[in-house]
Design an enzyme around this catalytic site. Structure first.
Site, mmCIF file in Angstrom:
data_model
loop_
_atom_site.group_PDB
_atom_site.id
_atom_site.type_symbol
_atom_site.label_atom_id
_atom_site.label_comp_id
_atom_site.label_asym_id
_atom_site.label_seq_id
_atom_site.Cartn_x
_atom_site.Cartn_y
_atom_site.Cartn_z
ATOM 1 N N LYS A 171 17.084 -58.562 10.604
ATOM 2 C CA LYS A 171 16.025 -57.795 11.191
ATOM 3 C C LYS A 171 15.340 -58.044 12.819
ATOM 4 O O LYS A 171 15.451 -57.462 13.780
ATOM 5 C CB LYS A 171 14.667 -57.515 10.569
ATOM 6 C CG LYS A 171 14.298 -57.166 9.330
ATOM 7 C CD LYS A 171 12.857 -56.881 9.004
ATOM 8 C CE LYS A 171 12.437 -55.586 7.871
ATOM 9 N NZ LYS A 171 11.250 -55.180 7.733
ATOM 10 N N LYS A 182 22.784 -51.556 1.531
ATOM 11 C CA LYS A 182 21.678 -51.385 0.459
ATOM 12 C C LYS A 182 20.810 -49.285 1.008
ATOM 13 O O LYS A 182 21.085 -49.161 2.033
ATOM 14 C CB LYS A 182 20.760 -51.979 0.061
ATOM 15 C CG LYS A 182 19.594 -52.278 1.187
ATOM 16 C CD LYS A 182 18.753 -53.126 1.024
ATOM 17 C CE LYS A 182 18.178 -53.986 1.685
ATOM 18 N NZ LYS A 182 17.149 -55.036 2.183
ATOM 19 N N LYS A 213 14.638 -47.875 4.359
ATOM 20 C CA LYS A 213 14.190 -46.896 5.051
ATOM 21 C C LYS A 213 14.713 -46.398 7.130
ATOM 22 O O LYS A 213 14.365 -46.104 7.757
ATOM 23 C CB LYS A 213 12.268 -47.697 5.068
ATOM 24 C CG LYS A 213 12.757 -48.510 5.033
ATOM 25 C CD LYS A 213 10.782 -48.408 4.443
ATOM 26 C CE LYS A 213 10.216 -50.060 3.581
ATOM 27 N NZ LYS A 213 9.481 -49.284 2.908
#
Ligand code: TYM
Length: 333
Positions: free
Chosen positions: A112, A195, A198
């Site tokens: 992230k 994966k 969102k």
């Protein structure tokens, strides 16, 4: 006594990975009679920028997603993290237990934060200590999650163990991750090595829980595959990540094992398998999407559920926090 805790971030659209990896499994476990708490982790969501009105909407929509997936707010405690201040109060103690070096190893932080980690928020770095607080402030024993949360659960156990060791106590139980079933790692429909998430820029990579029947069916028909038919045994899926993913999704939706899906579908071409999968996905997901839409018509009712859930959660968390502060040596009343 066993107690279940899990959390989901209200940080965007819920997708099939959240459903199969988390929500459906929470609903399936509901009637086992174990006290269960499920948290909309809004404080985790703001570790990266969230538009305030979107965050409020996403928190309500996530709550609607829980209920539409079959969770009964009477049987389970559904609440949002920011309404239970004990989470952040406990997190401060864990910030002082956890080590910088442990945090730096977290793959979710590395993913992230990206290349420019200096510009990541301090909250994103400390994220796993708040997550440990979520779990341990209830003395939760079981934490159902998808596979991507495994490393965070290990860190939670490390924090509990170090606290117990440093303060010479056995106050915190070691929570067990529960990562079970055929679909604990649902992959992107466009790339079987990533994966489903969102944050993927392509909407075709995922099935959103708010997608209507036509959209669900179109996304499955367009999912990436290879030209071979489905193999006749599980080993035949090795090196075929897209095929494996569609088999796992079928298994998750149909409550079957991947073996059973292969036993039934082995030898079929994707031109035959995909329409079956699309029908199955529509029959399971479209009613949930409709119910979410219906629940979102009454935001005040959703807010009341979160408010009531937060009161019930606080009743459990407050004495555990008080005892923790006492162990640490804080003067209290
Ligand atoms: P989050 O919000 O990213 O995801 C919520 C749940 O969905 C699962 N999941 C998946 N499962 C299968 N396939 C996928 N592609 C997929 N994507 C997501 C996640 O594993 C998770 O179970 N850090 C957590 C939230 C959290 C939490 C907690 C969880 C905060 N505190 C305490 C458990 C206990 C997170 O970011 O999940």
């Amino acid at each position: 006594t066993p107690r279940v805790f899990s959390g989901i971030q209200p940080s965007g659209d819920l997708h099939l990975g959240n459903y199969l990896g988390a929500l459906k499994r929470f609903a399936d476990a509901q009637d086992r009679g174990v006290q269960s708490l499920y948290c909309m982790v809004d404080l985790h969501a703001i570790t990266v920028w969230q538009e305030p009105e979107r965050l409020r909407h996403a928190t309500r929509e996530l709550t609607a997603g829980f209920i539409a997936s079959g969770l009964d707010p009477e049987k389970s405690i559904l609440f949002n993290q920011s309404q239970v201040p004990e989470h952040t109060q406990m997190a401060w103690v864990f910030n002082c237990v956890a080590r910088m070096g442990w945090m730096k190893r977290m793959t979710q932080f590395k993913d992230k934060a990206g290349k420019n980690a200096e510009n990541a928020s301090l909250g994103l770095f400390g994220y796993p200590a708040l997550m440990a607080a979520d779990i341990l402030v209830y003395h939760a024993t079981h934490v159902p999650v998808g596979e991507d949360q495994k490393q965070h659960l290990e860190l939670t156990r490390d924090i509990a163990a170090k606290f117990n060791h440093d303060y010479e106590t056995e106050f915190f139980p070691m929570p067990e991750p529960v990562i079970e079933g055929a679909a604990t790692r649902v992959m992107s429909l466009r790339d079987g090595s990533k994966k489903m998430s969102k944050s993927d820029p392509s909407d075709m990579s995922r099935i959103n829980m708010t997608d209507d029947a036509d959209t669900i069916s179109r996304k499955i028909r367009k999912a990436k595959t290879d030209p071979e038919p489905l193999p006749s045994d599980l080993g035949g899926l090795d090196g075929r990540p897209e095929a494996r993913n569609l088999v796992n999704i079928y298994a998750g939706l149909a409550d079957m094992s991947a073996e059973a899906v292969i036993a039934e579908m082995g030898g079929r071409a994707f031109s035959e398998f995909k329409p079956l999968l699309a029908d199955l996905a529509v029959s399971r997901m479209a009613p949930i999407s409709e119910e979410m839409g219906r629940l979102m018509q009454e935001p005040a009712e959703i807010d009341a559920i979160l408010c009531r859930g937060s009161d019930r959660a606080r009743e459990i968390a407050a004495p555990i926090l008080r005892k923790t502060y006492d162990i640490v040596g804080m003067v209290g009343r």
